[in-house]
Design a protein around this motif. Structure first.
Motif, mmCIF file in Angstrom:
data_model
loop_
_atom_site.group_PDB
_atom_site.id
_atom_site.type_symbol
_atom_site.label_atom_id
_atom_site.label_comp_id
_atom_site.label_asym_id
_atom_site.label_seq_id
_atom_site.Cartn_x
_atom_site.Cartn_y
_atom_site.Cartn_z
ATOM 1 N N PHE A 1 0.805 -1.191 0.079
ATOM 2 C CA PHE A 1 0.005 -0.029 0.076
ATOM 3 C C PHE A 1 0.861 1.232 -0.018
ATOM 4 C CE2 PHE A 1 -2.633 3.325 2.369
ATOM 5 C CZ PHE A 1 -3.433 3.539 1.506
ATOM 6 N N LYS A 2 2.027 1.240 0.823
ATOM 7 C CA LYS A 2 2.590 2.375 0.892
ATOM 8 C C LYS A 2 3.338 2.783 -0.424
ATOM 9 C CE LYS A 2 6.661 1.787 2.742
ATOM 10 N NZ LYS A 2 7.710 1.623 3.648
ATOM 11 N N GLN A 3 3.705 1.708 -1.165
ATOM 12 C CA GLN A 3 4.533 2.117 -2.465
ATOM 13 C C GLN A 3 3.370 2.528 -3.568
ATOM 14 O OE1 GLN A 3 6.446 -1.338 -3.024
ATOM 15 N NE2 GLN A 3 8.063 -1.410 -1.722
ATOM 16 N N GLN A 4 2.097 1.887 -3.605
ATOM 17 C CA GLN A 4 1.197 2.180 -4.504
ATOM 18 C C GLN A 4 0.835 3.634 -4.177
ATOM 19 O OE1 GLN A 4 -2.011 -0.718 -3.600
ATOM 20 N NE2 GLN A 4 -1.179 -2.255 -4.839
ATOM 21 N N CYS A 5 0.551 4.136 -3.150
ATOM 22 C CA CYS A 5 0.325 5.569 -2.576
ATOM 23 C C CYS A 5 1.524 6.425 -3.386
ATOM 24 C CB CYS A 5 0.189 5.997 -1.312
ATOM 25 S SG CYS A 5 -1.260 5.079 -0.563
ATOM 26 N N GLY A 6 2.612 6.171 -3.197
ATOM 27 C CA GLY A 6 3.567 6.861 -3.714
ATOM 28 C C GLY A 6 3.949 6.967 -5.067
ATOM 29 N N MET A 7 3.605 5.701 -5.533
ATOM 30 C CA MET A 7 3.470 5.457 -7.006
ATOM 31 C C MET A 7 2.562 6.356 -7.691
ATOM 32 S SD MET A 7 3.807 1.942 -9.101
ATOM 33 C CE MET A 7 4.813 1.494 -8.005
ATOM 34 N N LEU A 8 1.429 6.182 -7.024
ATOM 35 C CA LEU A 8 0.318 7.019 -7.922
ATOM 36 C C LEU A 8 0.022 8.581 -7.604
ATOM 37 C CD1 LEU A 8 -2.668 4.448 -7.047
ATOM 38 C CD2 LEU A 8 -1.844 4.923 -9.401
ATOM 39 N N ILE A 9 0.871 8.777 -6.633
ATOM 40 C CA ILE A 9 0.549 10.416 -6.172
ATOM 41 C C ILE A 9 1.660 10.943 -7.180
ATOM 42 C CG2 ILE A 9 2.421 10.434 -4.376
ATOM 43 C CD1 ILE A 9 -0.532 12.558 -4.713
ATOM 44 N N TRP A 10 2.775 10.339 -7.552
ATOM 45 C CA TRP A 10 3.796 11.000 -8.394
ATOM 46 C C TRP A 10 3.183 10.883 -10.098
ATOM 47 C CZ3 TRP A 10 7.740 14.067 -8.128
ATOM 48 C CH2 TRP A 10 8.287 14.044 -6.742
ATOM 49 N N GLY A 11 2.578 9.561 -10.389
ATOM 50 C CA GLY A 11 1.893 9.093 -11.516
ATOM 51 C C GLY A 11 1.159 10.191 -11.791
ATOM 52 N N ALA A 12 0.065 10.478 -10.800
ATOM 53 C CA ALA A 12 -1.037 11.464 -10.946
ATOM 54 C C ALA A 12 -0.519 12.801 -11.511
ATOM 55 C CB ALA A 12 -2.010 11.428 -9.867
ATOM 56 N N VAL A 13 0.493 13.229 -10.812
ATOM 57 C CA VAL A 13 0.950 14.650 -10.692
ATOM 58 C C VAL A 13 1.564 14.849 -11.924
ATOM 59 C CG1 VAL A 13 2.533 16.476 -9.807
ATOM 60 C CG2 VAL A 13 1.199 15.152 -8.381
ATOM 61 N N LEU A 14 2.642 13.846 -12.412
ATOM 62 C CA LEU A 14 3.390 13.891 -13.737
ATOM 63 C C LEU A 14 2.316 13.531 -14.792
ATOM 64 C CD1 LEU A 14 6.567 12.072 -12.629
ATOM 65 C CD2 LEU A 14 6.128 14.713 -12.769
ATOM 66 N N GLY A 15 1.319 12.758 -14.714
ATOM 67 C CA GLY A 15 0.386 12.528 -15.718
ATOM 68 C C GLY A 15 -0.248 13.681 -16.308
ATOM 69 N N GLU A 16 -0.852 14.480 -15.199
ATOM 70 C CA GLU A 16 -1.635 15.502 -15.545
ATOM 71 C C GLU A 16 -0.874 16.885 -16.190
ATOM 72 O OE1 GLU A 16 -4.835 16.566 -15.500
ATOM 73 O OE2 GLU A 16 -5.516 14.665 -14.836
ATOM 74 N N ALA A 17 0.479 16.891 -15.608
ATOM 75 C CA ALA A 17 1.354 17.727 -16.161
ATOM 76 C C ALA A 17 1.652 17.624 -17.542
ATOM 77 C CB ALA A 17 2.706 18.133 -15.355
ATOM 78 N N LEU A 18 1.913 16.019 -17.978
ATOM 79 C CA LEU A 18 2.161 15.778 -19.233
ATOM 80 C C LEU A 18 0.755 16.044 -20.157
ATOM 81 C CD1 LEU A 18 3.797 14.170 -21.446
ATOM 82 C CD2 LEU A 18 2.643 12.152 -20.498
ATOM 83 N N ASN A 19 -0.317 15.891 -19.638
ATOM 84 C CA ASN A 19 -1.797 16.030 -20.347
ATOM 85 C C ASN A 19 -1.627 17.569 -20.880
ATOM 86 O OD1 ASN A 19 -4.100 16.010 -21.653
ATOM 87 N ND2 ASN A 19 -5.111 16.114 -19.705
ATOM 88 N N SER A 20 -1.135 18.284 -19.559
ATOM 89 C CA SER A 20 -1.110 19.842 -20.199
ATOM 90 C C SER A 20 0.010 20.259 -21.122
ATOM 91 C CB SER A 20 -0.915 21.068 -18.829
ATOM 92 O OG SER A 20 0.330 20.401 -18.435
ATOM 93 N N VAL A 21 1.058 19.679 -21.065
ATOM 94 C CA VAL A 21 2.060 19.841 -22.184
ATOM 95 C C VAL A 21 1.761 19.521 -23.485
ATOM 96 C CG1 VAL A 21 4.267 19.098 -22.911
ATOM 97 C CG2 VAL A 21 3.794 19.837 -20.526
#
Length: 215
Positions: free
Chosen positions: A139-159
């Motif tokens: 769970f700990k690794q899933q939370c960290g992975m998803l929080i970074w993936g969601a942030v970078l994913g939205e940033a990539l979408n805006s780019v």
């Protein structure tokens, strides 16, 4: 459905399950203090306090909420000194893959979401959550992975949309997507764990171990 309603609903279910003794199944590797930090930051996000920061506005059309920054910092300190560098590199690579999946699906659906899986809003976080559950079961690794993936994913979408879209990373709708992804990751992990346990028990039932007869 109003933005934020789904997040509150999932957080309430998560709190009830943890309070009634299901923490060992949902978040066995997350300590009580870290769990309180995560819940406190998520509650801060739900208050919708207007604390935003826009890094490099001339290049990146994205604004980050203070609650997201706190979670990003928390996820970094969680892994500090606890994992080998090779495994940390694996987690970083998985987070980047999730960000690419998240960002490109959002970009594709921005054209004309005629063909979609479940819902144009939830397909990206659902697929990202399923991949996250396949990458790791903790769970700990899933939370960290998803929080970074969601942030970078939205940033990539805006780019990728070249200024036509401004990402509000930390808005109520963004938190809805994050909680959908995290729920999908945990459910997929528990499903895989249940299938493995069922196969093990079935093997033990169909092919019981037979001891040899002593001469």
């Amino acid at each position: 459905m109003n933005p934020g309603y789904l997040s509150i609903w999932i957080m309430t279910i998560l709190f009830i399950l943890i309070a009634t003794g299901w923490k060992s199944q949902i978040a066995p590797d997350l300590g009580p203090r870290m769990l309180k930090v995560w819940m406190g930051v998520c509650l801060l996000a739900m208050t919708n306090v207007p604390l935003w920061w826009t890094p490099a506005p001339e290049y990146l059309h994205a604004a980050l909420h203070v609650s997201v920054w706190l979670l990003l910092l928390t996820s970094i300190t969680t892994y500090k000194g606890t994992e080998e560098w090779s495994y940390v590199g694996y987690l970083i690579l998985c987070a980047l893959m999730i960000a690419i999946i998240w960002g490109f699906i959002r970009k594709i659906y921005s054209y004309d979401p005629v063909f979609y899986w479940i819902d144009p809003r939830w397909d990206a976080p659902l697929l990202a959550g399923i991949f996250c559950g396949a990458f790791t079961a903790q769970f700990k690794q899933q939370c960290g992975m998803l929080i970074w993936g969601a942030v970078l994913g939205e940033a990539l979408n805006s780019v990728l949309q070249t200024g036509a879209y401004t990402a509000q990373i930390g808005s109520l709708s963004w938190w809805d997507s994050f909680w959908v992804a995290l729920s999908a990751a945990r459910l997929f992990s528990l499903l895989v764990k249940g299938i493995k346990l069922a196969i093990t028990k079935l093997n033990g039932f169909c092919w019981p171990s037979k001891g040899g007869r002593s001469s």
